[in-house]
Design an enzyme around this catalytic site. Structure first.
Site, mmCIF file in Angstrom:
data_model
loop_
_atom_site.group_PDB
_atom_site.id
_atom_site.type_symbol
_atom_site.label_atom_id
_atom_site.label_comp_id
_atom_site.label_asym_id
_atom_site.label_seq_id
_atom_site.Cartn_x
_atom_site.Cartn_y
_atom_site.Cartn_z
ATOM 1 C CB CYS A 36 26.485 30.151 46.009
ATOM 2 S SG CYS A 36 26.708 31.666 47.792
ATOM 3 C CB CYS A 86 27.430 34.050 45.801
ATOM 4 S SG CYS A 86 29.273 33.580 45.947
ATOM 5 C CG ASN A 130 44.288 38.699 44.860
ATOM 6 O OD1 ASN A 130 45.534 38.302 45.700
ATOM 7 N ND2 ASN A 130 43.890 38.279 44.290
ATOM 8 C CG HIS A 181 37.636 32.809 45.308
ATOM 9 N ND1 HIS A 181 36.717 33.847 46.089
ATOM 10 C CD2 HIS A 181 38.072 33.435 44.140
ATOM 11 C CE1 HIS A 181 36.545 34.884 46.123
ATOM 12 N NE2 HIS A 181 38.043 34.847 44.358
ATOM 13 C CG HIS A 185 28.496 33.294 50.025
ATOM 14 N ND1 HIS A 185 28.995 33.431 48.884
ATOM 15 C CD2 HIS A 185 28.769 33.956 51.109
ATOM 16 C CE1 HIS A 185 28.853 34.867 49.322
ATOM 17 N NE2 HIS A 185 28.843 35.679 50.088
ATOM 18 C CD GLN A 240 41.982 35.425 41.120
ATOM 19 O OE1 GLN A 240 42.041 35.345 39.695
ATOM 20 N NE2 GLN A 240 42.118 36.047 41.579
ATOM 21 C CG HIS A 281 31.922 31.289 47.589
ATOM 22 N ND1 HIS A 281 30.258 30.952 47.699
ATOM 23 C CD2 HIS A 281 32.862 30.494 47.536
ATOM 24 C CE1 HIS A 281 30.523 29.303 48.056
ATOM 25 N NE2 HIS A 281 31.896 29.570 47.626
HETATM 26 ZN ZN LIG Z 1 28.783 32.465 47.861
#
Ligand SMILES: [Zn+2]
Lengths: 325, 60
Positions: free
Chosen positions: A35, A32, A136, A149, A96, A151, A147
């Protein structure tokens, strides 16, 4: 290759970003890029073994601080501009397998502090007219990385849907001297049927005009236009209501609900926006646990949304799942 | 009316910026816990910028 191409039919910019097609799609679980990098292991985007919250410039940005010259020639009908701006990735945690809904109110508050910092820094740039913070989430939305997150797109123009909302708010402000979203909030509170959850500084509701079955708006009770204008008490209350709402979403559906989360703030183009009010919009595509709402003929071609549920029926379900009804 | 739950003191945000080998900026955000003796609900630290004109005056 990347540029802005003017769409004269709708009066808006399209961003072309052909390198985006090279994006990795659903990488295997053992690698990932978001990570932390473990000693001796393949390097990820984040070169440390642990971190709290990290923000970095997107590897395949649609908008760039030093954009390439447009690859095509524009003209009077079809103006073309360099795709100037910034695209950033906000990594919520170094773990994660978690989601914002599973995180503590304290971590959500830290994320809000990071959002505020990014809004202030990006918004101060001369080439940035609008800082758009969003997430999203879920394969139903088309995410390529699981993971947790979000934007940030810092656009060189005010994006069309935002501009349209601001124009409506300005019209209302001129006619009544009041901010439109504040009036909508008052109407929702008077009615009460569509309220999902609230605290002393924020209210979450499925609006009267909702386009998606479980679309919610999170609105401050005070007219505040940007993250930089909240005080510490409001930041904590915002973190609290986001936690309540996200837990409610997952509880209602019985799984981690995909959504688009969109933060709406005043533009940063130097203009005055006394009618703007901060809000967060959640747009989950699910109608039920195994049915999605697709943007089909009426929505995609005509821009007219058809919602086959009514918020007076969906809001009580979500309210009960949030534990306040 | 139940009074709202108390607010834990806000941590201080600390930024550390690095530039990746390909020139992209990466910012680490760390948080220093607030002083345990700090008041639980700090006063607003910034003046609101767009609170709008008072409704009464706008309405005449
Ligand atoms: Zn990750």
């Amino acid at each position: 290759m990347s540029e802005l191409r003017w769409n004269p039919l709708l009066g808006e910019w399209t961003i072309t970003a052909t390198h985006r097609q090279e994006r990795t799609f659903l990488p295997p679980a053992d690698y990932c890029p978001l990570c932390p990098t473990q000693p001796g292991a393949f390097e990820t985007e984040i070169p440390t073994p642990a971190f709290d919250i990290v923000v970095f410039e997107n590897r395949f940005p649609s908008l760039q601080a030093t954009p390439p010259a447009p690859a095509v020639e524009g003209g009077d009908l079809y103006p073309v501009r360099p795709a100037r701006g910034v695209c950033e990735v906000v990594v919520y945690t170094d773990r994660h397998t978690t989601t914002l809904a599973e995180e503590s109110v304290e971590r959500i508050r830290r994320l809000i502090l990071v959002w505020r910092d990014r809004f202030a820094e990006l918004g101060a740039r001369d080439d940035v007219a609008y800082v758009y913070i969003f997430e999203n989430k879920g394969e139903a939305i088309g995410v390529t990385l699981h993971h947790p997150h979000g934007q940030i797109y810092a656009y060189p123009f005010i994006p069309p849907r935002v501009a349209r909302k601001l124009a409506q708010a300005e019209r209302h402000w001129s006619a009544t001297g009041r901010d439109l979203l504040g009036d909508a909030l008052d109407a929702e509170r008077r009615d009460g049927r569509r309220i999902v959850c609230e605290n002393e500084a924020f209210v979450a509701f499925i609006p009267f005009f909702a386009r998606y079955p479980y679309e919610t708006l999170v609105v401050p009770t005070r007219q505040v236009a940007a993250l930089t204008d909240f005080d510490a008490r409001e930041r904590w209350r915002l973190a609290e209501i986001l936690k309540t709402l996200l837990v409610g979403y997952d509880r209602l559906f019985g799984f981690s609900l995909p959504y688009v989360m969109a933060l709406h703030q005043r533009p940063t183009d130097g203009g005055d926006y006394p009618y703007a009010r901060f809000h967060i919009e959640f747009l989950p595509p699910h109608r039920t646990a195994n049915k999605l709402k697709y943007l089909a003929g009426s929505e995609s071609g005509a821009g007219a949304f058809i919602n086959d549920t009514i918020p007076e029926e969906t809001a009580p379900r979500l309210r009960a799942a949030c534990g306040s009804g | 009316m139940i009074s709202p739950p108390p607010i834990p003191p806000e941590p201080t945000l600390i930024r550390r910026v690095i530039v990746k080998p390909d020139g992209r900026r990466l910012t680490f955000y760390d948080f220093e816990p607030a002083d345990a003796d700090a008041p639980p609900a700090p006063a607003p630290e910034e003046a609101p910028r767009h609170v709008g004109t008072p409704l009464e005056s706008a309405a005449g």
